[in-house]
Design an enzyme around this catalytic site. Structure first.
Site, PDB file in Angstrom:
ATOM      1  N   THR A  18     -51.560   0.171 -18.191  1.00 41.18           N
ATOM      2  CA  THR A  18     -51.914   0.997 -17.031  1.00 41.18           C
ATOM      3  C   THR A  18     -51.744   0.197 -15.749  1.00 41.18           C
ATOM      4  OG1 THR A  18     -54.273   0.397 -17.158  1.00 41.18           O
ATOM      5  CG2 THR A  18     -53.551   2.346 -18.399  1.00 41.18           C
ATOM      6  N   GLY A  19     -51.470   0.910 -14.670  1.00 39.51           N
ATOM      7  CA  GLY A  19     -51.295   0.256 -13.377  1.00 39.51           C
ATOM      8  C   GLY A  19     -50.131  -0.703 -13.364  1.00 39.51           C
ATOM      9  N   THR A  21     -46.886  -0.478 -12.132  1.00 37.59           N
ATOM     10  CA  THR A  21     -45.732  -0.207 -11.273  1.00 37.59           C
ATOM     11  C   THR A  21     -45.369  -1.373 -10.367  1.00 37.59           C
ATOM     12  OG1 THR A  21     -47.182   0.878  -9.648  1.00 37.59           O
ATOM     13  CG2 THR A  21     -46.100   2.294 -11.277  1.00 37.59           C
ATOM     14  N   SER A  22     -46.161  -2.437 -10.396  1.00 38.02           N
ATOM     15  CA  SER A  22     -45.851  -3.595  -9.561  1.00 38.02           C
ATOM     16  C   SER A  22     -46.581  -4.824 -10.093  1.00 38.02           C
ATOM     17  CB  SER A  22     -46.247  -3.355  -8.098  1.00 38.02           C
ATOM     18  OG  SER A  22     -47.657  -3.221  -7.976  1.00 38.02           O
ATOM     19  N   GLY A  23     -46.229  -5.976  -9.560  1.00 34.42           N
ATOM     20  CA  GLY A  23     -46.976  -7.200  -9.790  1.00 34.42           C
ATOM     21  C   GLY A  23     -47.048  -7.662 -11.231  1.00 34.42           C
ATOM     22  N   SER A 143     -61.006 -10.458 -13.023  1.00 31.62           N
ATOM     23  CA  SER A 143     -60.720 -11.122 -11.748  1.00 31.62           C
ATOM     24  C   SER A 143     -61.599 -12.350 -11.622  1.00 31.62           C
ATOM     25  CB  SER A 143     -60.989 -10.183 -10.571  1.00 31.62           C
ATOM     26  OG  SER A 143     -60.901 -10.901  -9.348  1.00 31.62           O
ATOM     27  N   TYR A 156     -66.368  -5.508  -5.627  1.00 27.83           N
ATOM     28  CA  TYR A 156     -65.200  -5.710  -6.489  1.00 27.83           C
ATOM     29  C   TYR A 156     -65.548  -6.661  -7.633  1.00 27.83           C
ATOM     30  CZ  TYR A 156     -60.576  -7.300  -7.994  1.00 27.83           C
ATOM     31  OH  TYR A 156     -59.470  -7.630  -8.744  1.00 27.83           O
TER      32      TYR A 156
END
Length: 250
Positions: A18-19, A21-23, A143, A156
């Site tokens: 998931t997520g 599309t970049s990086g 993170s 966050y």
């Protein structure tokens, strides 16, 4: 006459990221495909999903989906079920958050961070389980903000700090199915999006806390993701694997 094996570490596997599309997650999707997997990727924006699919090039299915939206998650896993029928690897990487100093944090910021990072991750895993093959691998993107006291990042950090707790409990719940659950926690990574938005002064500040004085690359995190996805990590379970260049230990 000896032959050189060309077997990939994920040959014949089905992975959902998931997520992606970049990086880091996009780099991981490319590597997973190179190692033999068929990969399903998601992103919030259809154009970004289409571009990521174009970059990956083969053995990939793109699905527009917001991981904070449970209907989108249902549609994602219905697509996986229809096209492949089962899942071997799940990398729940979708996440995000905004800075906010104590005293200025809004309900909107709090709700958005926890809806995606904590709630979205939980339901991504839960909704994937009926399709999961026994012996598979689940891991989530944490993170290093949750490991140190970085000013302005409390919401966050807190929304990411729940992930190792999930992993520890889910290891116990899934042990009969031999499904492993881990957390991949990156540090300061030079993704294209970050580098485009990062002022030179802040980039220098980030690099100053990394022993090698250089931010990580998406490809370096993708290599750790491949380790967690593959049988190379068959005895790694319930751990937070920190890939931050040592910035949280000095």
């Amino acid at each position: 006459m000896s032959t050189i094996s060309t077997t990939g570490k994920l040959d014949g596997k089905v992975a959902v990221i998931t997520g992606a599309t970049s990086g880091m997650a996009l780099a991981g999707a490319k590597l997973f495909v190179d190692e033999g997997a068929h990969v399903f990727i998601t992103g919030r924006h259809p154009d970004a999903v289409d571009e990521a699919v174009r970059q990956i090039g083969r053995n990939v299915t793109g699905v527009q989906a917001d991981s904070a939206d449970l209907d989108d998650l249902d549609r994602l896993f219905e697509t996986v079920k229809q096209k492949k029928g089962a899942i071997d690897v799940l990398w729940a990487s979708a996440g995000g958050g905004e800075q906010g100093s104590l005293g200025e944090i809004t309900e909107k910021q709090f709700d958005a961070a926890f809806a995606l990072n904590a709630r979205g991750t939980l339901f991504t895993v839960q909704k994937a389980l009926p399709l999961f093959n026994d012996g598979g691998s689940i891991f989530m993107t944490g993170s290093n903000a949750s490991l140190r006291g970085y000013p302005d990042w409390s919401v966050y950090a807190a929304s990411k700090a729940v992930l190792p707790a999930y992993a520890r409990v889910w290891v116990a719940e899934l042990r009969d199915r031999r499904i492993r659950v881990n957390v991949l926690t990156p540090g300061q990574i030079a993704t294209p999006m970050m580098m485009a938005a990062l002022p030179a002064e802040l980039k220098s500040q980030f690099e100053s806390v990394i022993p090698r004085r250089e931010m990580g690359s998406p490809e370096e995190i993708a290599s750790v993701a491949l380790f967690l996805a593959s049988d190379d990590s068959s005895y790694i379970n319930g751990l937070e694997v920190v890939a931050d260049g040592g910035s949280t230990v000095i």
